[in-house]
Scaffold this active site. Structure first.
Site, short mmCIF file in Angstrom:
data_model
loop_
_atom_site.label_atom_id
_atom_site.label_comp_id
_atom_site.label_asym_id
_atom_site.label_seq_id
_atom_site.Cartn_x
_atom_site.Cartn_y
_atom_site.Cartn_z
N ALA A 191 -9.27 5.38 5.39
CA ALA A 191 -9.10 6.52 6.31
C ALA A 191 -10.41 7.26 6.54
O ALA A 191 -11.21 7.44 5.63
CB ALA A 191 -8.04 7.50 5.82
N THR A 218 -7.73 3.35 13.36
CA THR A 218 -8.03 4.12 14.56
C THR A 218 -9.43 3.84 15.10
O THR A 218 -9.64 3.80 16.32
CB THR A 218 -7.87 5.62 14.29
OG1 THR A 218 -6.57 5.87 13.73
CG2 THR A 218 -8.03 6.44 15.56
N GLY A 252 -7.40 9.15 10.84
CA GLY A 252 -7.57 9.26 12.28
C GLY A 252 -8.63 10.24 12.74
O GLY A 252 -8.80 10.44 13.94
N LYS A 274 0.85 -1.18 0.00
CA LYS A 274 0.00 0.00 0.00
C LYS A 274 0.89 1.24 0.00
O LYS A 274 1.73 1.42 0.88
CB LYS A 274 -0.91 0.01 1.23
CG LYS A 274 -1.80 1.24 1.30
CD LYS A 274 -2.44 1.37 2.67
CE LYS A 274 -2.94 2.78 2.88
NZ LYS A 274 -3.28 3.05 4.29
#
Length: 262
Positions: A192, A215, A166, A105
């Site tokens: 994300a 996260t 995050g 990635k």
């Protein structure tokens, strides 16, 4: 396709086939043991690993591979923390030397505040990595034009952000994500910004092949329970997408017929 839940509904990237459409990270957990337990609860078959931050080789420190078995999970090395194409390429070369990994990635960040991808550097390093035989899944903005450029340059998967890394804000631009899904011939995965289970379901309802998160699970009050919630959210979102939602209307339409009422 049957009318039963397609829990073994698989997807393929770079010739590798997976049943789980959830990819989980390996950062921010209390320790590797908790990370491994969360991965198990999530049902994920692929874990992404920040090569520059996670110990993969030092025997004097806890080693991730002792807790998350590379024979059970597909490792997806990533270039988290890289702000130049050179750093990203160097990092993935090290990953290949350390574990023989070629499915990787790529993320090249623009600045530490937003952690948005630097798309010029990302495209440049993608071309270098592809030429060296890497199979590259690419973290990118939710720009359909750049997504097409990445695919044309050899990306094996397009991974637009839902929101900043995050942040937990969820999918902020569903229209662009949907446009990318519609135009792409390679898998599209939201990468994300997921904060809770409904965010994951929304990403899947847009037609994405999968969702990557870290996260949202690691910083939950109960990471193992959240991992399980994300597992079910991804399944629910996928089934909802396959089922086809009802049409939206600007007026009421009663569930029971009004004709013949006494």
């Amino acid at each position: 396709m049957t009318d039963t839940a397609p829990r073994t509904d698989s997807w393929t990237v770079a010739g590798r086939t997976f049943n789980s459409r959830l990819i989980v990270g390996t950062g921010k957990y209390r320790d590797y043991a908790q990370n491994a337990a969360a991965a198990e609860a999530s049902g994920a078959e692929m874990v992404t690993v920040a090569v520059r931050r996670v110990n993969l080789t030092d025997p004097n420190q806890p080693v991730l591979t002792d807790f998350i078995d590379p024979k059970k999970y597909t490792y997806l090395p990533n270039t988290a923390g890289c702000f130049t194409g050179e750093d990203a390429v160097r990092t993935l070369r090290l990953a290949r030397e350390a574990g023989g990994w070629t499915l990787v990635k790529l993320e090249v960040l623009a600045d530490p505040k937003t952690l948005f991808p630097d798309m010029e550097e990302t495209l440049r390093s993608l071309k270098l990595l592809t030429a060296e035989g890497f199979e590259v899944m690419v973290y990118c903005t939710d720009d359909p034009v750049y997504a097409r450029k990445l695919e044309d340059a050899g990306a094996v998967a397009i991974m637009p952000l839902g929101a900043p890394i995050g942040s937990g804000l969820g999918v902020q631009n569903p229209i662009n994500i949907r446009l990318i899904v519609e135009q792409s011939k390679v898998p599209v995965l939201v990468d994300a910004g997921v904060g809770t289970a409904s965010d994951a379901a929304i990403a899947m309802e847009l037609g994405c092949e999968g969702v990557l998160m870290n996260t949202a699970i690691a910083e939950a009050r109960d990471p193992l329970l959240m991992a399980s919630a994300m597992k079910h959210a991804v399944i629910a979102g996928r089934e909802s997408y396959l089922a086809g939602r009802m049409k939206k209307r600007f007026y009421a339409d009663p569930s029971s017929p009004l004709a013949g009422l006494i």
